[in-house]
Design a protein around this motif. Sequence first.
Motif, mmCIF file in Angstrom:
data_model
loop_
_atom_site.group_PDB
_atom_site.id
_atom_site.type_symbol
_atom_site.label_atom_id
_atom_site.label_comp_id
_atom_site.label_asym_id
_atom_site.label_seq_id
_atom_site.Cartn_x
_atom_site.Cartn_y
_atom_site.Cartn_z
ATOM 1 N N GLY A 132 1.672 22.336 -17.512
ATOM 2 C CA GLY A 132 2.801 21.955 -16.688
ATOM 3 C C GLY A 132 3.978 22.858 -16.877
ATOM 4 O O GLY A 132 3.825 24.077 -17.007
ATOM 5 N N ASN A 133 5.146 22.289 -16.943
ATOM 6 C CA ASN A 133 6.385 23.052 -16.982
ATOM 7 C C ASN A 133 6.727 23.425 -18.420
ATOM 8 O O ASN A 133 7.326 22.642 -19.161
ATOM 9 N N ASP A 134 6.368 24.638 -18.814
ATOM 10 C CA ASP A 134 6.596 25.070 -20.182
ATOM 11 C C ASP A 134 8.078 25.245 -20.507
ATOM 12 O O ASP A 134 8.446 25.351 -21.679
ATOM 13 N N ALA A 135 8.934 25.270 -19.476
ATOM 14 C CA ALA A 135 10.373 25.421 -19.718
ATOM 15 C C ALA A 135 10.999 24.143 -20.271
ATOM 16 O O ALA A 135 12.132 24.170 -20.747
ATOM 17 N N ALA A 189 10.548 20.971 -23.007
ATOM 18 C CA ALA A 189 9.807 20.471 -24.163
ATOM 19 C C ALA A 189 9.071 19.191 -23.789
ATOM 20 O O ALA A 189 9.584 18.370 -23.026
ATOM 21 N N GLU A 190 7.863 19.016 -24.333
ATOM 22 C CA GLU A 190 7.070 17.846 -23.972
ATOM 23 C C GLU A 190 7.821 16.547 -24.246
ATOM 24 O O GLU A 190 7.756 15.598 -23.469
ATOM 25 N N SER A 191 8.577 16.504 -25.340
ATOM 26 C CA SER A 191 9.303 15.282 -25.682
ATOM 27 C C SER A 191 10.407 14.955 -24.684
ATOM 28 O O SER A 191 10.835 13.798 -24.564
ATOM 29 N N GLU A 192 10.890 15.977 -23.945
ATOM 30 C CA GLU A 192 11.948 15.777 -22.964
ATOM 31 C C GLU A 192 11.415 15.684 -21.535
ATOM 32 O O GLU A 192 12.182 15.400 -20.601
ATOM 33 N N ASP A 193 10.129 15.921 -21.357
ATOM 34 C CA ASP A 193 9.524 15.930 -20.025
ATOM 35 C C ASP A 193 9.534 14.519 -19.449
ATOM 36 O O ASP A 193 9.026 13.573 -20.063
ATOM 37 N N LEU A 194 10.109 14.357 -18.250
ATOM 38 C CA LEU A 194 10.189 13.034 -17.639
ATOM 39 C C LEU A 194 8.818 12.430 -17.378
ATOM 40 O O LEU A 194 8.661 11.206 -17.385
ATOM 41 N N MET A 195 7.797 13.258 -17.141
ATOM 42 C CA MET A 195 6.451 12.724 -16.963
ATOM 43 C C MET A 195 5.985 12.014 -18.226
ATOM 44 O O MET A 195 5.458 10.896 -18.178
ATOM 45 N N ILE A 196 6.151 12.683 -19.362
ATOM 46 C CA ILE A 196 5.700 12.121 -20.633
ATOM 47 C C ILE A 196 6.541 10.913 -21.008
ATOM 48 O O ILE A 196 6.016 9.889 -21.482
ATOM 49 N N ARG A 197 7.845 11.005 -20.777
ATOM 50 C CA ARG A 197 8.714 9.866 -21.073
ATOM 51 C C ARG A 197 8.337 8.662 -20.223
ATOM 52 O O ARG A 197 8.345 7.513 -20.693
ATOM 53 N N ALA A 198 7.993 8.909 -18.945
ATOM 54 C CA ALA A 198 7.584 7.814 -18.059
ATOM 55 C C ALA A 198 6.293 7.170 -18.553
ATOM 56 O O ALA A 198 6.164 5.935 -18.580
ATOM 57 N N ALA A 199 5.316 7.983 -18.947
ATOM 58 C CA ALA A 199 4.040 7.450 -19.422
ATOM 59 C C ALA A 199 4.225 6.631 -20.698
ATOM 60 O O ALA A 199 3.654 5.538 -20.838
ATOM 61 N N ARG A 200 5.036 7.133 -21.604
ATOM 62 C CA ARG A 200 5.256 6.422 -22.865
ATOM 63 C C ARG A 200 6.045 5.137 -22.646
ATOM 64 O O ARG A 200 5.786 4.116 -23.293
ATOM 65 N N ILE A 206 7.838 22.411 -6.835
ATOM 66 C CA ILE A 206 9.237 22.157 -6.503
ATOM 67 C C ILE A 206 10.127 22.911 -7.487
ATOM 68 O O ILE A 206 10.024 22.698 -8.692
ATOM 69 N N PRO A 207 11.014 23.778 -7.014
ATOM 70 C CA PRO A 207 11.882 24.523 -7.925
ATOM 71 C C PRO A 207 12.793 23.596 -8.723
ATOM 72 O O PRO A 207 13.256 22.571 -8.227
#
Length: 284
Positions: A62-65, A67-78, A98-99
């Motif tokens: 995904g978006n390497d720019a 951090a996984e801990s800050e990624d809204l996708m991961i936060r939503a799943a958790r 999406i830019p």
Amino acid sequence: MTTNPNHDDWWPAPAKLNLMLRVVGRRPDGYHLLQTVFRFVDFADQIGFRVRGDGLIRRISGNDAVAESEDLMIRAARLLQRESGASLGVDISLVKNIPMGGGLGGGSSDAATVLVALNRLWDLDYSMDRLAELGLGLGADVPVFVRGQAAWAEGIGEALTPIDLPAAWYLVLMPPCHVSTADVFNDPELTRNAPRTTIRDFLAGGQENDCLPVVTSHYPDVAEAIRWLGKTAVARLTGTGGAVFAEFRHEAEARQLLQQVPEKFTAFVAKGLDQSPLLARIGL
């Protein structure tokens, strides 16, 4: 757009445009009170899910720019896992179309798609109201993506009234800069007491964006995009930018102007949607 057909289960996370934006006040907690119109377009990130039995939640790509801990996708799943007590986990892959920093809602849309998809894939049977409530804790724009209907929005963007809009195509220009929403809303020059408007006034042509003067004064590339697009169409800013757009009745008009866009701008043509493709994905 690109996608990866080899992953188990792919779901869309569409971009949005703010067709107008007024800042009408400020809450004691610092959040701004807004009036805006959200409309989806047929330009989207794609998110792939592979359910795990061990409870782990991982971002595979995904978006390497971010951090996984800050990624809204991961936060939503958790968040969904924690609130529901779900024992399942998931591997998440993202194809980012999406830019970032454009006011197109990509991060919020990604989070909403994770909530809606995992609600189905984990067999949680949460209502859309509950998912939208959870989404609001992740960002003010997340509920509109969860609900999936073009909407007139008030409050901090969470008080939604579905709205039917005329058919339209949009040419969207992305200047080569990342606009900070926080900086725009903290700028002392931002108008914070605009008079309230109505849906009727919006439909009659009241489509101003109160953030435009601040954004164009601090981001020359956005100002240049507005000037260029404004030569042949009504140029508007989405959200806090930096993406700018113009509306057309016919696809051919938008695509003809697309061919003339200066090389410094990323650009695409998209169809306006009153219903998100995410709802179609779950059969609504």
